[in-house]
Design a protein around this motif. Structure first.
Motif, PDB file in Angstrom:
ATOM      1  N   THR A 320       0.383  -0.638  -0.223  1.00  0.00           N
ATOM      2  CA  THR A 320       0.117   0.091   0.086  1.00  0.00           C
ATOM      3  C   THR A 320       0.839   0.829  -0.230  1.00  0.00           C
ATOM      4  O   THR A 320       0.372   1.958  -0.617  1.00  0.00           O
ATOM      5  N   LEU A 321       2.249   1.146   0.589  1.00  0.00           N
ATOM      6  CA  LEU A 321       2.748   2.689   1.018  1.00  0.00           C
ATOM      7  C   LEU A 321       3.126   2.696  -0.640  1.00  0.00           C
ATOM      8  O   LEU A 321       3.553   3.710  -1.262  1.00  0.00           O
ATOM      9  N   ALA A 322       4.000   0.622  -1.355  1.00  0.00           N
ATOM     10  CA  ALA A 322       4.548   1.800  -2.919  1.00  0.00           C
ATOM     11  C   ALA A 322       3.239   2.151  -3.472  1.00  0.00           C
ATOM     12  O   ALA A 322       4.047   3.224  -4.197  1.00  0.00           O
ATOM     13  N   ALA A 376       8.774  17.788  -4.344  1.00  0.00           N
ATOM     14  CA  ALA A 376       8.207  17.717  -4.159  1.00  0.00           C
ATOM     15  C   ALA A 376       8.790  15.926  -4.326  1.00  0.00           C
ATOM     16  O   ALA A 376       9.138  15.140  -3.671  1.00  0.00           O
ATOM     17  N   LEU A 377       9.844  16.279  -5.413  1.00  0.00           N
ATOM     18  CA  LEU A 377      10.809  14.556  -5.477  1.00  0.00           C
ATOM     19  C   LEU A 377      12.347  14.289  -4.623  1.00  0.00           C
ATOM     20  O   LEU A 377      12.086  13.642  -4.204  1.00  0.00           O
ATOM     21  N   MET A 378      12.462  15.249  -4.317  1.00  0.00           N
ATOM     22  CA  MET A 378      12.636  15.614  -2.890  1.00  0.00           C
ATOM     23  C   MET A 378      12.786  15.012  -1.885  1.00  0.00           C
ATOM     24  O   MET A 378      13.165  14.542  -0.754  1.00  0.00           O
ATOM     25  N   LYS A 389       7.342   9.411   0.799  1.00  0.00           N
ATOM     26  CA  LYS A 389       8.797   9.198   0.720  1.00  0.00           C
ATOM     27  C   LYS A 389       9.461   8.820   2.081  1.00  0.00           C
ATOM     28  O   LYS A 389       9.589   8.269   2.418  1.00  0.00           O
ATOM     29  N   ASP A 390       8.320  10.252   3.189  1.00  0.00           N
ATOM     30  CA  ASP A 390       9.289  10.189   4.136  1.00  0.00           C
ATOM     31  C   ASP A 390       8.629   8.814   4.852  1.00  0.00           C
ATOM     32  O   ASP A 390       9.208   8.387   6.156  1.00  0.00           O
ATOM     33  N   LEU A 482      13.559  12.188  12.683  1.00  0.00           N
ATOM     34  CA  LEU A 482      13.539  14.115  10.787  1.00  0.00           C
ATOM     35  C   LEU A 482      14.686  13.351  10.319  1.00  0.00           C
ATOM     36  O   LEU A 482      14.718  14.002   9.176  1.00  0.00           O
ATOM     37  N   ALA A 483      14.764  11.637   9.519  1.00  0.00           N
ATOM     38  CA  ALA A 483      16.351  11.653   8.963  1.00  0.00           C
ATOM     39  C   ALA A 483      15.851  12.452   8.018  1.00  0.00           C
ATOM     40  O   ALA A 483      17.124  12.040   7.027  1.00  0.00           O
ATOM     41  N   ALA A 484      14.995  12.162   7.277  1.00  0.00           N
ATOM     42  CA  ALA A 484      14.897  12.197   6.043  1.00  0.00           C
ATOM     43  C   ALA A 484      14.946  13.780   5.192  1.00  0.00           C
ATOM     44  O   ALA A 484      15.257  14.012   4.731  1.00  0.00           O
TER      45      ALA A 484
END
Length: 596
Positions: A320-322, A376-378, A389-390, A482-484
């Motif tokens: 689902t996350l994918a 958005a990509l970052m 992504k996060d 907050l790593a990402a």
């Protein structure tokens, strides 16, 4: 839920009707009609999506058997669940924007009507994949994607590079298709091609068909090993790249694994393969993107990197996350390509980012939209890419099988910030480094771009607030949380620092930078060298071994040589006059004595 069926059928019929009309038109397409024709199916597809938000159920629709077989019947079967009802509007929305952009971008092409028809067939093939409930129907859409990608990538067929890229795309996909054919054949023989019935066999499923599924996804979604075709596909027109990378072909492989994930979820070997394959792909593609200068190839390699993230989630049992990242990725990736197309058109078909510059003054709206898409990509906070992504990076950190995947993903996140900033800094800041041909940012150009920009900004928050997403509450240290963001900001600062450092250096000719990454791990060389060696080997075998040795010794020549001795022994025709006279005299004497 019964309203879903006529809605989806009507949308499909309208798309097919639109395709028929465009083939008949000989004049330029009317943009208003184009907008309405593609907007109507989109609005209709939103109705079942709204119903899904309140009632998360699955609806199946099947026809009578079309091909009766001794063990099963093949029919047209549609499944309308969370995945299909969510992604059908996304595919229609993105295609709507790209087709509207194409009416401006391809306006001078004499075959624009055929081009837009091909885009629509491309979309219809993806809709077949999304809604299929059996592997036979799925394979029809799968092959349709491959055929249309060949036609669209090689659209400018007078260019040898475009022809090579089209062949490369279909050959790499054919390699992956072997896996899907093998899986379909196995299910036909052992279980059922119906996906719902296939789910019941998940505990007893052999590893062979599962490997076939992974191979199919590797070819179609350009995972490591079968990745070179995706950057090469940039030889096609930019609208083709936008549609190919956002919501159609490349996400079809990931969607295959998402759709059939209940079959994979109990097989740890297959999940480990997906995890390692995805983590390797995302890191390698991101590293390769930092060594490229072609703006379209950088964006293409970023697609490969994001597909690797989705494959990593498949490996961690989070389909689902994918799917969430696949949906969010469709908007900002289509936006990146449309902005890149507008920039390329503005700079007289220049694609090298080192020769751009100062575009923020001549194209403020386009460059602003490209900045939003890059952020958005970052994965910058509160833009659509952030919410998927996060969450993916947090999920990897909360898994206990993730050391390799975590290192690779964090490295790829850092590098994605580097190459995204590289595009923005080189193309937008400083002064123009090449001749520019500024065009006005007119409505045909900007409306689809602004539409995708709003979607890239708002849809992540909208999805977060909807009932489709139920977030699991986890406790983790603030640093991990907050790593990402920390890694992304580190990449941004590193990219800015390197750019400022390079701008103050004297221009000098640099040798090939990082040939391993710049040449995509030499796969282009290997994949050309191996077939050439096999071709040469086959040629030598057929000519030297078969023709020159076997046929010489055992064929007609050998037979002729073996009968020479017998011929010489049995005949007196040796061109000697005494032999002829002796034979004549003996024959004459015998005739005289015998005859009365």
């Amino acid at each position: 839920m019964p309203l879903i069926t006529p809605t989806l059928i009507t949308s499909t019929l309208l798309s097919l009707m639109w395709m028929t009309i465009t083939t008949m038109l000989k004049k330029d397409l009317n943009q208003t009609k184009m907008k309405n024709i593609l907007a109507i199916p989109l609005m209709m597809s939103l109705v079942p999506l709204m119903m899904l938000l309140n009632n998360n159920t699955e609806f199946l629709m099947s026809t009578k058997p079309l091909i009766p077989l001794p063990t099963m019947n093949i029919n047209i079967s549609l499944t309308l669940d969370t995945y299909s009802l969510t992604f059908i509007p996304i595919a229609l929305f993105v295609t709507w924007s790209i087709v509207e952009f194409s009416t401006w971008y391809m306006a001078t092409d004499p075959n624009i009507n055929k081009f837009i028809k091909y885009l629509l067939i491309f979309l219809i093939a993806m809709l077949i994949i999304i809604s299929s409930n059996n592997l036979f129907q799925f394979f029809i859409g799968w092959e349709g994607e491959g055929i249309m990608s060949f036609l669209l990538i090689g659209w400018w067929s007078s260019r040898s590079d475009a022809n090579t890229a089209a062949l490369q795309a279909i050959i790499y996909n054919r390699i992956g298709n072997i896996g899907l054919i093998m899986t379909t054949s196995w299910t036909l023989t052992n279980t059922s091609i119906n996906i719902q019935e296939l789910f019941m066999e998940h505990k007893t499923m052999n590893i062979l068909p599962l490997l076939g599924l992974v191979a199919a996804a590797t070819g179609k979604s350009a995972q490591f090993g079968l990745h070179p075709w995706l950057p090469a596909a940039m030889e096609g027109p930019t609208p083709v790249s936008a549609l190919l990378h956002s919501s159609t072909m490349v996400v079809a492989g990931i969607f295959l694994l998402i759709r059939l994930h209940p079959v994979l979820q109990n097989n740890q070997q297959i999940l480990s393969i997906c995890l390692l394959l995805g983590a390797t792909t995302t890191m390698f593609a991101a590293a390769s993107a930092t060594t490229q200068h072609d703006i379209k190839k950088i964006i293409a390699l970023s697609t490969t990197s994001q597909l690797g993230l989705m494959m990593t989630m498949i490996g961690l049992n989070k389909p689902t996350l994918a799917f969430l990242h696949m949906a969010m990725h469709s908007f900002f990736k289509a936006l990146l390509f449309l902005c890149a197309g507008s920039i390329i058109h503005n700079t007289d078909n220049e694609q090298d980012t080192r020769k751009m510059g100062g575009l923020n003054k001549t194209m403020p709206a386009t460059t602003s939209s490209m900045t939003v898409a890059s952020l958005a990509l970052m994965g910058m906070p509160f833009i659509s890419g952030f919410y998927s992504k996060d969450t993916i990076i947090e999920t990897i950190m909360n898994s206990n099988i993730n050391t390799w995947a975590l290192i690779m993903t964090l490295t790829a996140t850092l590098l994605s910030a580097v190459y995204s900033m590289q595009i923005m800094i080189l193309s937008q800041t400083s002064t123009p480094r090449t001749k520019q041909n500024p065009h006005k940012e007119t409505k045909p150009t900007m409306i689809p771009i602004l539409r995708l920009t709003l979607a890239s900004i708002l849809l992540g928050t909208t999805t977060k607030l909807s009932t489709l997403q139920t977030t699991t509450t986890t406790t983790m240290p603030i640093t991990i949380k907050l790593a990402a963001l920390i890694i992304t900001l580190t990449g941004v600062m590193l990219s800015i620092d390197l750019s400022m450092l390079a701008m103050h250096q004297k221009p000098k000719k640099v040798n090939t930078i990082q040939p391993f990454l710049n040449q995509l791990a030499f796969f282009n060389i290997l994949h050309r060298a191996l077939p050439m060696k096999m071709l040469k080997f086959g040629q030598h075998t057929s000519t030297e071994l078969v023709d020159m040795w076997m046929l010489e010794n055992y064929g007609p020549t050998g037979l002729a040589n073996s009968t020479k001795t017998l011929i010489y022994t049995s005949t007196q025709q040796k061109n000697m006059i005494k032999n002829y006279l002796t034979t004549f005299m003996i024959t004459t004497i015998l005739a005289t004595l015998i005859l009365p």
